[in-house]
Design an enzyme around this catalytic site. Structure first.
Site, PDB file in Angstrom:
ATOM      1  N   ASP A  30      37.024  39.689  32.536  1.00 52.77           N
ATOM      2  CA  ASP A  30      38.447  39.524  32.855  1.00 52.77           C
ATOM      3  C   ASP A  30      38.796  38.036  32.808  1.00 52.77           C
ATOM      4  OD1 ASP A  30      40.683  41.446  34.562  1.00 52.77           O
ATOM      5  OD2 ASP A  30      40.948  39.251  34.604  1.00 52.77           O
ATOM      6  N   ILE A  31      39.959  37.723  32.252  1.00 47.29           N
ATOM      7  CA  ILE A  31      40.386  36.331  32.080  1.00 47.29           C
ATOM      8  C   ILE A  31      40.760  35.677  33.426  1.00 47.29           C
ATOM      9  CG2 ILE A  31      42.885  36.635  31.735  1.00 47.29           C
ATOM     10  CD1 ILE A  31      42.597  34.899  29.197  1.00 47.29           C
ATOM     11  N   ASN A  85      44.025  50.914  37.832  1.00 47.37           N
ATOM     12  CA  ASN A  85      45.415  50.884  38.280  1.00 47.37           C
ATOM     13  C   ASN A  85      46.259  51.722  37.323  1.00 47.37           C
ATOM     14  OD1 ASN A  85      44.884  49.034  40.415  1.00 47.37           O
ATOM     15  ND2 ASN A  85      44.884  47.342  38.945  1.00 47.37           N
ATOM     16  N   GLY A  91      49.887  48.119  40.377  1.00 48.80           N
ATOM     17  CA  GLY A  91      49.358  46.836  39.925  1.00 48.80           C
ATOM     18  C   GLY A  91      48.956  46.801  38.460  1.00 48.80           C
ATOM     19  N   GLN A  92      49.254  47.864  37.712  1.00 47.78           N
ATOM     20  CA  GLN A  92      48.900  47.840  36.292  1.00 47.78           C
ATOM     21  C   GLN A  92      49.818  46.883  35.540  1.00 47.78           C
ATOM     22  OE1 GLN A  92      48.963  51.637  34.218  1.00 47.78           O
ATOM     23  NE2 GLN A  92      47.830  50.805  32.472  1.00 47.78           N
ATOM     24  N   HIS A  98      41.990  50.754  31.349  1.00 47.17           N
ATOM     25  CA  HIS A  98      40.829  49.893  31.595  1.00 47.17           C
ATOM     26  C   HIS A  98      40.275  50.150  32.983  1.00 47.17           C
ATOM     27  CE1 HIS A  98      44.540  47.706  32.571  1.00 47.17           C
ATOM     28  NE2 HIS A  98      43.881  47.143  33.559  1.00 47.17           N
ATOM     29  N   HIS A 100      38.291  48.357  35.913  1.00 47.75           N
ATOM     30  CA  HIS A 100      37.819  47.069  36.451  1.00 47.75           C
ATOM     31  C   HIS A 100      36.456  47.309  37.111  1.00 47.75           C
ATOM     32  CE1 HIS A 100      41.827  44.883  36.542  1.00 47.75           C
ATOM     33  NE2 HIS A 100      42.281  46.126  36.536  1.00 47.75           N
TER      34      HIS A 100
HETATM   35  P1  AMP Z   1      45.760  45.564  35.481  1.00 46.80           P
HETATM   36  O1  AMP Z   1      46.570  44.646  36.362  1.00 46.80           O
HETATM   37  O2  AMP Z   1      44.997  46.615  36.211  1.00 46.80           O
HETATM   38  O3  AMP Z   1      46.593  46.111  34.343  1.00 46.80           O
HETATM   39  O4  AMP Z   1      44.633  44.643  34.841  1.00 46.80           O
HETATM   40  C1  AMP Z   1      44.836  43.858  33.721  1.00 46.80           C
HETATM   41  C2  AMP Z   1      43.753  42.823  33.732  1.00 46.80           C
HETATM   42  O5  AMP Z   1      43.652  42.251  32.445  1.00 46.80           O
HETATM   43  C3  AMP Z   1      43.998  41.670  34.711  1.00 46.80           C
HETATM   44  O6  AMP Z   1      42.932  41.613  35.653  1.00 46.80           O
HETATM   45  C4  AMP Z   1      44.062  40.445  33.799  1.00 46.80           C
HETATM   46  O7  AMP Z   1      43.470  39.309  34.394  1.00 46.80           O
HETATM   47  C5  AMP Z   1      43.294  40.916  32.587  1.00 46.80           C
HETATM   48  N1  AMP Z   1      43.642  40.257  31.334  1.00 46.80           N
HETATM   49  C6  AMP Z   1      44.873  39.991  30.845  1.00 46.80           C
HETATM   50  N2  AMP Z   1      44.785  39.394  29.641  1.00 46.80           N
HETATM   51  C7  AMP Z   1      43.459  39.298  29.358  1.00 46.80           C
HETATM   52  C8  AMP Z   1      42.706  38.753  28.251  1.00 46.80           C
HETATM   53  N3  AMP Z   1      43.313  38.206  27.184  1.00 46.80           N
HETATM   54  N4  AMP Z   1      41.355  38.801  28.325  1.00 46.80           N
HETATM   55  C9  AMP Z   1      40.733  39.336  29.388  1.00 46.80           C
HETATM   56  N5  AMP Z   1      41.387  39.871  30.445  1.00 46.80           N
HETATM   57  C10 AMP Z   1      42.725  39.832  30.436  1.00 46.80           C
END
Ligand code: AMP
Ligand code: ZN
Length: 112
Positions: A30-31, A85, A91-92, A98, A100
């Site tokens: 995760d970024i 989520n 929180g999505q 995906h 986590h």
């Molecule tokens: P959610 O809030 O459950 O939709 O999770 C989305 C997740 O994607 C968050 O934890 C972000 O930090 C992560 N995210 C967004 N852009 C990227 C990216 N380019 N590479 C890796 N993770 C990312």
């Protein structure tokens, strides 16, 4: 899907720190990590969220969990949390399914 961020990662159009790849799924860091381990496990197929897991895709969901287990093993995690989520209120923020995988620190319950 053309404009989906995670589909772009699947296609290699956006870089990601991949820790696993197979025919059906990838896992990448995760970024914005919320724990020492924060890895995302996603299907290569575009599904907007968990609601895309119908009867025909039940096995795919099991595969994503198995990949999360393998990543946890690779990182030596005995205890971890998996989170999905579904919907903005939950929180999505990225609308490609995906899982986590979070670990490496104590976790609180209930989650925020
Ligand atoms: P959610 O809030 O459950 O939709 O999770 C989305 C997740 O994607 C968050 O934890 C972000 O930090 C992560 N995210 C967004 N852009 C990227 C990216 N380019 N590479 C890796 N993770 C990312
Ligand atoms: Zn997608």
């Amino acid at each position: 899907m053309k404009d989906c961020l995670f589909c772009k990662i699947v296609r290699g159009e956006i870089p990601a720190n991949k820790v696993h790849e197979d025919e059906r799924a990838i896992a990448f860091e995760d970024i914005g990590p919320q724990a020492p381990t924060h890895t995302l496990v996603i299907p290569k197929e575009h599904l907007s969220d968990q609601r895309g897991i119908d009867e025909s895709r039940a096995e795919l969901m099991g595969h994503l969990i198995r990949v999360a287990n393998q990543v946890a093993d690779k990182k030596g995690l005995k205890s971890f949390r998996t989170v999905i989520n579904t919907g903005a209120q939950a929180g999505q923020t990225v609308f490609h399914l995906h899982v986590h995988l979070l670990g490496g620190r104590p976790m609180n319950w209930p989650p925020g």
